[in-house]
Motif scaffolding. Structure first.
Motif, PDB file in Angstrom:
ATOM      1  N   VAL A   1       0.836  -1.202   0.000  1.00 51.16           N
ATOM      2  CA  VAL A   1       0.000   0.000   0.000  1.00 51.16           C
ATOM      3  C   VAL A   1       0.872   1.253   0.000  1.00 51.16           C
ATOM      4  CG1 VAL A   1      -1.685   1.322   1.331  1.00 51.16           C
ATOM      5  CG2 VAL A   1      -1.946  -1.142   1.110  1.00 51.16           C
ATOM      6  N   ALA A   2       1.941   1.234   0.785  1.00 47.67           N
ATOM      7  CA  ALA A   2       2.840   2.387   0.817  1.00 47.67           C
ATOM      8  C   ALA A   2       3.589   2.541  -0.500  1.00 47.67           C
ATOM      9  CB  ALA A   2       3.827   2.248   1.972  1.00 47.67           C
ATOM     10  N   MET A   3       4.099   1.446  -1.045  1.00 45.26           N
ATOM     11  CA  MET A   3       4.843   1.505  -2.301  1.00 45.26           C
ATOM     12  C   MET A   3       4.001   2.070  -3.432  1.00 45.26           C
ATOM     13  SD  MET A   3       7.072  -2.024  -2.440  1.00 45.26           S
ATOM     14  CE  MET A   3       7.113  -1.906  -4.224  1.00 45.26           C
ATOM     15  N   ASP A   4       2.730   1.675  -3.472  1.00 43.80           N
ATOM     16  CA  ASP A   4       1.892   2.125  -4.573  1.00 43.80           C
ATOM     17  C   ASP A   4       1.541   3.599  -4.481  1.00 43.80           C
ATOM     18  OD1 ASP A   4       0.728   0.074  -6.694  1.00 43.80           O
ATOM     19  OD2 ASP A   4       1.207  -1.025  -4.896  1.00 43.80           O
ATOM     20  N   GLY A   5       1.853   4.232  -3.351  1.00 38.71           N
ATOM     21  CA  GLY A   5       1.696   5.669  -3.270  1.00 38.71           C
ATOM     22  C   GLY A   5       2.807   6.431  -3.968  1.00 38.71           C
TER      23      GLY A   5
END
Length: 482
Positions: A20-24
């Motif tokens: 979820v963080a990476m896709d930000g």
């Protein structure tokens, strides 16, 4: 097995959290290649980048409350499955509109994951000391995801097409779905209230309409309908805040903000992420489209900052326990303000060492922001409100990520539109103009650098102001938060 279960469960949870963080941030280095293939307009490019963050941020609090009622593990599992499916579909999007819609769906799925994942840690770690350590690891993983997103994207783009940055989500999702039923247990709130549907709709609609108006104004200039929709979005947000004050179970518990330290911590989750996302996105374009660096090289230049940011997240809880939350907040904003200044030395022909120096210095400030927000939010509320409090902390991060690109990215786009050669709405599109003369190319790059410098100056001033505000709002003898 009982002693190992909590830590194995933590490892399983960290997989979706990392995704979820990476896709930000994973699209920052992808945009030049993606723009060349899908040909989005200037405002579509911004939507591709930040619709994910807006979807996550606008629904985190709602899903935090919903998880308290339906069961956090149940919501966590459903969200992971939806995240995997929408990621797979996004990797094969054929138009900007399709990608925007699928990124929004990924954001909705991501909003189910974060508050539920953090709340499940309470069941895994009943011991306060172990739970604090686990939350620190959680925060470090979340921070690392934001930091390594562009690095991972750069390595993938060196070998595959742009859609591969979404396909890497699938193995992690599959492992989570297979192991979660054995290692994690269901968690519900003791006294669940009701979810106010109007608040959910108003928060999401208000944010999206407001940002639509801002981005359209920056990319295309004044037009009556987009301006009206932007103003309507602000009115809806105002009504949303007023409504929270009269609900027995508000979507956002505004009473938490009576504590100045808590308020400053949430602001420290919002503003640094806005600075980080905007500067990382603009710097990635500078490295690739202005300096013509290969994507792999641009990704490797971000590695030192990513390492420092992750280490800072791990070490910050111990530093806060020894000193104080006040010291951590002041240090955070001061280092970000100072660390952004080297970016003012970037120009149309160079500045790579200044870029690396900036990422390393600001990484300490960004790492502090992740750790302080998570610890303060969870420690400030009763256990049965852990999901909602965690959602507020993560909401500040996700909204900061989205707002940074939407507002600060729009500012840079506005300056490019006003001072550039007028060939297209973005630098990448301008440089792709057939038979582009050298003087027009130089003008486009100079206009982009000007927009970058103005944005950096504004963000640095905001953080310097927050450092001063923190000094005035808090006292030196303020006890450290656990």
């Amino acid at each position: 097995m009982k002693t190992k279960r909590p830590w194995l469960g933590l490892l399983v949870i960290l997989g979706p959290v990392l995704l979820v963080a990476m896709d930000g941030s994973i699209l920052f280095l992808v945009m030049p290649q993606l723009t060349a293939e899908l040909h989005p307009t200037a405002d579509q490019s911004l939507w591709i980048l930040d619709i994910y963050g807006f979807a996550v941020g606008s629904l985190l609090v709602a899903f935090g409350n919903l998880g308290d009622r339906l069961g956090r593990l149940k919501l966590l599992t459903a969200g992971a499955a939806l995240f995997g499916l929408s990621s797979a579909a996004a990797s094969f999007a054929q138009t900007p509109e399709q990608l925007i819609a699928l990124r929004a769906l990924m954001g909705i799925a991501g909003a189910t994951l974060l508050p539920s994942a953090l709340a499940v840690l309470g069941e895994l770690f009943p011991d306060a000391r172990q739970r604090s350590r686990a939350i620190g690891i959680f925060a470090a993983t979340f921070a690392a995801g934001f930091a390594v997103g562009p690095v991972v994207a750069g390595q993938l783009l060196d070998r595959f097409w742009w859609g591969s940055v979404f396909l890497i989500n699938l193995p992690v999702v599959v492992v989570f779905l297979l192991l979660a039923p054995f290692l994690l247990r269901e968690v519900r709130a003791v006294r669940p209230g009701t979810v106010d549907a109007w608040s959910v709709v108003a928060s999401a609609a208000g944010l999206l309409l407001t940002m639509y108006g801002v981005k359209h104004l920056a990319a295309a200039g004044f037009e009556l309908l987009p301006t009206f929709l932007g103003v309507a979005g602000l009115a809806i947000l105002w009504w949303f805040v007023r409504r929270q004050q009269h609900l027995d179970h508000p979507l956002v518990d505004l009473t938490l903000f009576r504590d100045r330290v808590f308020t400053l911590a949430i602001v420290t989750g919002l503003i640094p992420l806005a600075a980080w996302s905007a500067t990382a996105y603009l710097a990635a374009i500078h490295l690739q489209s202005v300096l013509d660096l290969p994507v792999r090289t641009a990704a490797l230049l971000a590695v030192p900052g990513a390492v420092v940011l992750t280490l800072t997240c791990i070490l910050t809880p111990a530093a806060v326990a020894r000193f104080s939350t006040r010291t951590a907040l002041i240090t955070c904003h001061t280092l970000i303000a100072a660390g952004l200044l080297p970016l003012l030395l970037l120009n149309a022909t160079g500045g790579i060492p200044w870029y690396v120096a900036s990422t390393v210095i600001t990484a300490v400030g960004y790492g502090i922001s992740f750790s302080v927000v998570a610890d303060t939010a969870v420690a400030a509320v009763p256990p049965d409100r852990a999901g909602s409090a965690a959602a507020l902390a993560e909401t500040s991060n996700e909204l900061g990520n989205a707002l940074g690109i939407a507002l600060l990215g729009s500012l840079a786009a506005l300056i490019f539109r006003l001072t550039g050669p007028g060939l297209a709405g973005t630098l990448t599109q301008s440089l792709q103009t057939p038979d582009l003369p050298p003087e027009a190319q130089a003008a486009a790059k100079s206009a982009f650098v000007l927009g970058l410098h103005v944005t950096i100056t504004l963000v640095a001033l905001i953080h310097a102001g927050l450092a001063v505000l923190t000094t005035r709002w808090t006292r030196p003898q303020e006890p450290a938060r656990p």
